[in-house]
Design an enzyme around this catalytic site. Structure first.
Site, short mmCIF file in Angstrom:
data_model
loop_
_atom_site.label_atom_id
_atom_site.label_comp_id
_atom_site.label_asym_id
_atom_site.label_seq_id
_atom_site.Cartn_x
_atom_site.Cartn_y
_atom_site.Cartn_z
N GLU A 151 0.86 -1.20 0.00
CA GLU A 151 0.00 0.00 0.00
C GLU A 151 0.89 1.25 0.00
O GLU A 151 2.03 1.21 0.44
CB GLU A 151 -0.91 0.00 1.23
CG GLU A 151 -0.23 -0.19 2.56
CD GLU A 151 0.40 1.08 3.15
OE1 GLU A 151 1.30 0.94 3.99
OE2 GLU A 151 0.01 2.20 2.74
N ARG A 154 -1.13 7.45 2.55
CA ARG A 154 -0.60 8.37 3.54
C ARG A 154 -1.67 8.62 4.59
O ARG A 154 -2.84 8.88 4.20
CB ARG A 154 -0.22 9.72 2.88
CG ARG A 154 1.00 9.66 1.98
CD ARG A 154 1.05 10.87 1.08
NE ARG A 154 -0.11 10.91 0.19
CZ ARG A 154 -0.41 11.96 -0.58
NH1 ARG A 154 0.33 13.06 -0.54
NH2 ARG A 154 -1.48 11.92 -1.38
N GLU A 155 -1.32 8.60 5.83
CA GLU A 155 -2.33 8.89 6.86
C GLU A 155 -2.80 10.33 6.68
O GLU A 155 -2.02 11.23 6.38
CB GLU A 155 -1.75 8.67 8.25
CG GLU A 155 -1.57 7.18 8.54
CD GLU A 155 -1.11 6.90 9.95
OE1 GLU A 155 -1.45 7.67 10.86
OE2 GLU A 155 -0.39 5.91 10.14
N ALA A 252 11.74 21.18 4.97
CA ALA A 252 12.60 21.03 6.16
C ALA A 252 11.73 21.19 7.40
O ALA A 252 10.73 21.91 7.39
CB ALA A 252 13.70 22.09 6.14
N GLY A 253 12.12 20.48 8.46
CA GLY A 253 11.32 20.57 9.69
C GLY A 253 12.06 19.94 10.86
O GLY A 253 13.27 19.74 10.81
N CYS A 260 5.37 4.54 9.67
CA CYS A 260 5.91 3.98 8.42
C CYS A 260 7.39 4.28 8.22
O CYS A 260 8.22 3.37 8.24
CB CYS A 260 5.08 4.47 7.25
SG CYS A 260 3.42 3.82 7.33
N LYS A 263 9.92 2.90 10.85
CA LYS A 263 9.87 1.42 10.91
C LYS A 263 10.41 0.83 9.61
O LYS A 263 11.20 -0.11 9.61
CB LYS A 263 8.42 1.02 11.15
CG LYS A 263 8.05 -0.41 10.93
CD LYS A 263 6.60 -0.71 11.32
CE LYS A 263 5.59 -0.24 10.33
NZ LYS A 263 5.54 -0.98 9.06
N LYS A 320 1.83 14.08 12.05
CA LYS A 320 1.57 14.96 10.90
C LYS A 320 0.14 15.45 11.04
O LYS A 320 -0.64 14.90 11.83
CB LYS A 320 1.77 14.20 9.59
CG LYS A 320 0.80 13.05 9.41
CD LYS A 320 1.01 12.27 8.15
CE LYS A 320 0.40 12.90 6.95
NZ LYS A 320 0.31 12.00 5.78
C1 UDX Z 1 4.20 7.54 4.29
C2 UDX Z 1 4.31 7.54 2.78
O1 UDX Z 1 4.15 8.88 2.30
C3 UDX Z 1 3.20 6.66 2.18
O2 UDX Z 1 3.35 6.60 0.77
C4 UDX Z 1 3.33 5.26 2.78
O3 UDX Z 1 2.32 4.40 2.28
C5 UDX Z 1 3.23 5.31 4.27
O4 UDX Z 1 4.26 6.19 4.80
P1 UDX Z 1 2.75 8.71 6.13
O5 UDX Z 1 3.76 8.11 7.06
O6 UDX Z 1 1.32 8.55 6.43
O7 UDX Z 1 2.98 8.12 4.63
O8 UDX Z 1 3.01 10.29 6.10
P2 UDX Z 1 3.89 11.26 5.21
O9 UDX Z 1 3.00 12.30 4.70
O10 UDX Z 1 4.73 10.53 4.26
O11 UDX Z 1 4.87 11.96 6.33
C6 UDX Z 1 5.74 11.14 7.06
C7 UDX Z 1 6.56 12.06 7.97
O12 UDX Z 1 7.45 12.87 7.17
C8 UDX Z 1 5.73 13.04 8.80
O13 UDX Z 1 6.26 13.11 10.12
C9 UDX Z 1 5.94 14.38 8.09
O14 UDX Z 1 5.87 15.47 9.00
C10 UDX Z 1 7.35 14.23 7.56
N1 UDX Z 1 7.63 15.06 6.39
C11 UDX Z 1 6.95 14.82 5.23
C12 UDX Z 1 8.64 16.04 6.47
O15 UDX Z 1 9.23 16.25 7.52
N2 UDX Z 1 8.93 16.77 5.35
C13 UDX Z 1 8.28 16.56 4.16
O16 UDX Z 1 8.59 17.25 3.20
C14 UDX Z 1 7.25 15.57 4.10
#
Ligand code: UDX
Length: 432
Positions: A151, A154-155, A252-253, A260, A263, A320
């Site tokens: 899958e 994204r949450e 950036a953050g 996900c 892990k 997020k």
């Molecule tokens: C992720 C993948 O995007 C998705 O395709 C996969 O199926 C599951 O894992 P998810 O973990 O739900 O999805 O959230 P995502 O939007 O990817 O963000 C993951 C983390 O990265 C969050 O903590 C977010 O704050 C951080 N992030 C994301 C950043 O710090 N900078 C970014 O530019 C994007």
């Protein structure tokens, strides 16, 4: 077509409800009586925008059902999806015991040809193990195929991501399974990449760890920007115009979290080491992310000078926006480090407060942005909820003991914050 979806977490419940929406008969199975009990009365065990409406609609349409019995649910199923958790073990490897248990139960109870679909995120070669396990317990020699169908949900946007996927990945070993999966996903009218099961499993881990790499890359660039007074947001914008790079996932953050990326990164690292194909780059991706949170806490410390005894207001606890999920959320590590330095923490999140009560200690949970700011010596933004971007900054300034904001998600423009009289620190940009 009849689907048995095993596991009603973020992946299983969303995928099951979305398949029902496509017109299929879906029975979602879970061994957690609390979850199934909630679902049977129309309550959601997880928060995901649009999910509750979808579940209720399809239950009412008699397309979506809930059960605790795999044996019952696979009686007439054409597909059995394995969407159970694969939590990290202490050595970073994925715990596949739930997958193995489910594979055994499916084998014991299946009655007719079944496509067994590995939906959970698993290390490469897991499909092989599922096939061996099913063969071993398939006493009635019922024909079956095992396919990999990772899958990419994204949450916070999972319902959308299922309905409008960039692609569907299917790892198959037989024409029969390939035809069945093509028919199953046909209504989505999206690209379907058919490959072997091992490649399909690697596509998932490779995709997630690449996205995590982009984030740690821009966070490393942000540190250079901070040293010379450059602006990482503008650097990311300039980079992103190149379609080979792309602007997304270059925000950036204060670091990435969620169930996900951390892990999957660990699991991919572990399997690469086990296979003797060391993926050292991912060690750096992981290290940069861990350091990013420490670096962010130092930024808070620089704004406060002495942290001990100070009150810090935290905005955002979920990993997020648009989710209640706090698993591996940066807020947990950031709050812990601040508390270790003697800070008193008060916090607000629009959705994840029930989870926050379970995972945080000695944190005063407040019921609004402004209550989290009231009497704080600094306000710290950890999650980029849209509400925070729209907050009344004049009101915030009056509520804080000092007009100090440390922004882990670069929600505001530094010059504008300076004009409002704030000391404003952020990531990869000059403090004002
Ligand atoms: C992720 C993948 O995007 C998705 O395709 C996969 O199926 C599951 O894992 P998810 O973990 O739900 O999805 O959230 P995502 O939007 O990817 O963000 C993951 C983390 O990265 C969050 O903590 C977010 O704050 C951080 N992030 C994301 C950043 O710090 N900078 C970014 O530019 C994007």
């Amino acid at each position: 077509m009849n689907i048995c979806m095993i596991g009603t977490g973020y992946v299983g419940l969303v995928t099951g409800a979305c398949f029902a929406e496509l017109g299929y008969k879906v029975t979602c199975v879970d061994n957690d009586p609390r979850k199934i009990g909630m679902l049977k009365i129309g309550e959601m065990p997880i928060y995901e925008p649009g999910l509750e409406k979808l579940v209720r609609k399809n239950v009412a349409a008699k397309r979506l059902f809930f059960s605790m019995s795999i044996a019952d649910a696979i009686q007439n199923a054409d597909f059995a999806f394995i969407a159970v958790g694969t939590p990290p073990r202490s050595d970073g490897s994925a715990d596949l015991s739930y997958v193995e248990n489910v594979a055994r139960e499916i084998a014991t109870h299946m009655k007719k040809y079944l496509v067994i679909v590995e939906k959970s995120t698993v290390p490469v070669e897991t499909c092989e193990w599922v096939k061996k396990t099913v063969t071993k317990f398939n006493r009635k020699k019922v024909p079956f195929d095992v396919v990999s169908n990772p899958e990419f949900l994204r949450e916070g946007t999972a319902v959308h991501d299922f309905s409008k996927p960039d692609r569907v990945i299917v790892g198959v070993e037989s024409e029969r399974a390939k035809k069945a999966m093509a028919r199953l996903y046909a209504p989505l009218r999206c690209p379907i990449v058919f490959t072997d099961t091992k490649s399909a499993e690697i596509i998932k881990h490779a995709s997630n760890s690449f996205l995590a790499t982009k984030i740690s890359y821009i966070n490393s660039v942000a540190r250079i920007c901070e040293k010379v007074g450059a602006n990482v947001e503008q650097v990311a914008q300039g980079m992103g115009f190149d379609p080979r790079i792309g602007r997304s996932f270059l925000n950036a953050g204060c670091g990435f979290g969620g169930f996900c990326f951390p892990k999957d990164l660990e699991a991919f690292l572990w399997i690469s080491k086990k296979l003797g194909a060391d993926f050292e780059m991912l060690e750096s991706v992981k290290k940069v992310n861990e350091e990013q949170m420490i670096h962010f806490v130092r930024k808070i410390e620089e704004s406060l000078w002495i942290v001990s005894g100070k009150t810090v207001g935290i905005l955002g606890l979920a990993f997020k926006p648009h989710t209640d999920d706090m698993r591996f959320a940066p807020s947990i590590d950031i709050i812990r480090m601040l508390q270790e330095r003697g800070a008193k923490i008060q916090a607000y999140d629009p959705i994840s407060m029930p989870n926050a009560k379970k995972v945080l200690q000695n944190v005063a949970l407040k019921d609004s942005i402004y209550e989290a700011a009231r009497g704080a010596d600094a306000l710290v933004i950890v999650t980029e909820w849209p509400q925070f971007k729209k907050m009344d900054l004049k009101k915030i300034k009056k509520l804080l003991t000092h007009p100090t904001i440390v922004d882990g998600r670069n929600l505001f423009d530094p010059e504008a914050m300076k004009k409002l009289g704030f000391h404003y620190a952020s990531v990869g940009r000059k403090p004002v």
